[in-house]
Design a protein around this motif. Structure first.
Motif, PDB file in Angstrom:
ATOM      1  N   ALA A 153       4.556   0.221   9.718  1.00  0.00           N
ATOM      2  CA  ALA A 153       3.840   1.485   9.472  1.00  0.00           C
ATOM      3  C   ALA A 153       4.809   2.595   9.061  1.00  0.00           C
ATOM      4  O   ALA A 153       4.460   3.475   8.268  1.00  0.00           O
ATOM      5  N   LEU A 154       6.031   2.538   9.590  1.00  0.00           N
ATOM      6  CA  LEU A 154       7.027   3.566   9.264  1.00  0.00           C
ATOM      7  C   LEU A 154       7.383   3.534   7.785  1.00  0.00           C
ATOM      8  O   LEU A 154       7.731   4.544   7.194  1.00  0.00           O
ATOM      9  N   TYR A 155       7.300   2.328   7.207  1.00  0.00           N
ATOM     10  CA  TYR A 155       7.751   2.126   5.826  1.00  0.00           C
ATOM     11  C   TYR A 155       6.596   2.194   4.830  1.00  0.00           C
ATOM     12  O   TYR A 155       6.748   1.839   3.669  1.00  0.00           O
ATOM     13  N   GLY A 156       5.431   2.632   5.298  1.00  0.00           N
ATOM     14  CA  GLY A 156       4.289   2.819   4.406  1.00  0.00           C
ATOM     15  C   GLY A 156       3.470   1.569   4.178  1.00  0.00           C
ATOM     16  O   GLY A 156       2.620   1.543   3.284  1.00  0.00           O
ATOM     17  N   GLY A 157       3.690   0.530   4.965  1.00  0.00           N
ATOM     18  CA  GLY A 157       2.910  -0.701   4.820  1.00  0.00           C
ATOM     19  C   GLY A 157       1.694  -0.684   5.732  1.00  0.00           C
ATOM     20  O   GLY A 157       1.648   0.048   6.729  1.00  0.00           O
ATOM     21  N   ARG A 158       0.718  -1.499   5.378  1.00  0.00           N
ATOM     22  CA  ARG A 158      -0.506  -1.578   6.173  1.00  0.00           C
ATOM     23  C   ARG A 158      -0.232  -2.325   7.475  1.00  0.00           C
ATOM     24  O   ARG A 158       0.296  -3.430   7.461  1.00  0.00           O
ATOM     25  N   ALA A 159      -0.624  -1.691   8.588  1.00  0.00           N
ATOM     26  CA  ALA A 159      -0.354  -2.284   9.897  1.00  0.00           C
ATOM     27  C   ALA A 159      -1.594  -2.883  10.519  1.00  0.00           C
ATOM     28  O   ALA A 159      -1.492  -3.640  11.475  1.00  0.00           O
ATOM     29  N   SER A 160      -2.761  -2.536   9.984  1.00  0.00           N
ATOM     30  CA  SER A 160      -4.006  -2.990  10.602  1.00  0.00           C
ATOM     31  C   SER A 160      -5.088  -3.053   9.546  1.00  0.00           C
ATOM     32  O   SER A 160      -5.143  -2.193   8.657  1.00  0.00           O
ATOM     33  N   VAL A 161      -5.964  -4.039   9.671  1.00  0.00           N
ATOM     34  CA  VAL A 161      -7.082  -4.118   8.727  1.00  0.00           C
ATOM     35  C   VAL A 161      -8.015  -2.923   8.906  1.00  0.00           C
ATOM     36  O   VAL A 161      -8.778  -2.601   8.002  1.00  0.00           O
ATOM     37  N   SER A 162      -7.931  -2.246  10.051  1.00  0.00           N
ATOM     38  CA  SER A 162      -8.867  -1.161  10.330  1.00  0.00           C
ATOM     39  C   SER A 162      -8.269   0.219  10.079  1.00  0.00           C
ATOM     40  O   SER A 162      -8.898   1.220  10.408  1.00  0.00           O
TER      41      SER A 162
END
Ligand code: PLP
Length: 376
Positions: free
Chosen positions: A228-237
């Motif tokens: 999440a820190l690097y701008g990636g998706r961490a959760s489908v929600s």
């Protein structure tokens, strides 16, 4: 202590592709993750060269913003964190590898102990100087690393061993945190709560980025976000936080290709009409995955210039990508085309390549020029 050299990226004038890494966005994302878990401390996971963005730059920015705890996978990465963050608590997830103890001691790194054998080895060490505290990792259902539940309970009963280890953290890792509907999250939580009861005075940690978004019962004392820190998706929600990485490629050549012709290796995409093709100086060797190419069977990823999205045409080569710039008449040789960034989310590129943002970030190539913006 000799620290390893960082391979240097080339200057922009020598490169056909470049990365722009926004450290202000990184810090803002870390603050947002910290705000999701207001009663917990917020660490940063910076393994794999801080998910490809550059571990030294990431750690400097995050430490300046108040991050006091870092997690890496390998001891070599721990040494690099220590070189730029002399005060930080640095945990090494891979634990003790034979003969590595002296490096932990010399650089004040904290091993994450994953087996009883590691615990015994560390407890038996009698260094002249201080001995760093450790984390004890318990496997709550991922079946990858950590003590089993019975082993953890047996360890808790051995006061001598626990005293010799001086643990500073009890941790576990979630297998399905990106999916809030997965039953396994609650199952792992229940196992972890069982273990924490046996170590009542010890700080605890369970949540990666996805775990932070699962809610307060998953937060414990310390949260450990990475992606999440690097701008990636961490959760489908939950949508990703601010983009941190922009990847751009130079246009090396533009030409018109007739209808019925194909472009690139394998001739896998036949043009339905005359098309203006731009050839970009980035390929799979730079981390733009080959599977994000296009064929007659399957559309591929996009480039972006001005206001226009430009579909990839044909396969991604090692060093080159071909895109259709018919809709962008202003595009000219030498222009930079965005391949990942504010217009083209990391996770869209990952989806086109049938992978995840993590893998795109950690394969960003060494010959891309790099510039850091928003540095503190
Ligand atoms: C990689 C890792 C994290 C961070 O995971 P993200 O999904 O990137 O947030 C946290 N804890 C452990 C043990 C990890 O291996």
């Amino acid at each position: 202590m000799v620290f390893p050299e960082q391979p240097r990226p080339p200057p922009e004038t020598l490169a056909s592709g470049r990365l722009t890494i926004d450290l202000e966005a990184l810090v803002a994302n870390w603050r947002r993750m910290a705000a999701f878990a207001p009663r917990s401390a917020c660490a940063a996971v910076v393994k794999a060269d801080a998910y490809g963005i550059g571990i030294e730059s990431a750690v400097r920015a995050l430490a300046a913003a108040g991050c006091e705890t870092f997690f890496v996978a390998a001891l070599s990465e721990g040494l690099r964190v220590r070189a730029v963050a002399p005060e930080a608590a640095v945990y090494v997830l891979d634990g003790l590898i034979r003969g590595s103890e002296e490096f932990y001691l010399a650089a004040d790194l904290r091993p994450v102990l994953n087996t009883m054998a590691e615990a015994e080895t560390w407890a038996a060490l009698r260094p002249v100087g201080p001995k760093p505290p450790v984390a004890i990792q318990v496997d709550t259902g991922m079946n990858r690393l950590g003590l089993s539940l019975p082993e953890a309970i047996a360890l808790a009963a051995r006061a001598d061993l626990v005293t010799a280890l001086a643990p500073a953290l009890l941790m576990s890792h979630l297998a399905c945190a990106d999916d809030p509907n997965n039953r396994k999250n609650r199952e792992q939580l229940a196992v972890f709560e069982t273990v924490t009861d046996f170590f009542p005075s010890l700080p605890t940690s369970l949540a990666n980025s996805g775990g932070v978004l699962l809610g307060p019962e998953f937060h414990f004392s310390l949260v450990r976000p990475g992606i999440a820190l690097y701008g990636g998706r961490a959760s489908v929600s939950h949508p990703p936080l601010a983009p941190v990485v922009t990847m751009e490629a130079r246009i090396l050549q533009i030409h018109e290709v007739d209808a019925g012709q194909s472009v690139g290796y394998g001739a896998v995409e036949k043009l339905a009409q005359r098309t203006r093709i731009a050839t970009l100086g980035v390929g799979y060797a730079d981390g733009y995955h080959r599977l994000a190419g296009s064929s007659d069977q399957r559309p591929g990823g996009f480039g972006h210039i001005g206001e226009t999205y430009l579909p990839i045409v044909g396969r991604v080569s090692m060093d080159l990508i071909t895109i259709d710039v018919s809709e962008a008449p202003q595009a000219a040789v030498g222009d930079w085309v965005e391949l990942i960034g504010h217009h083209i989310p990391l996770d869209d590129v990952a989806a086109h390549a049938t992978t995840i943002g993590y893998e795109i970030l950690t394969s960003l190539g060494a010959r891309l020029a790099r510039r850091y913006i928003g540095s503190p």
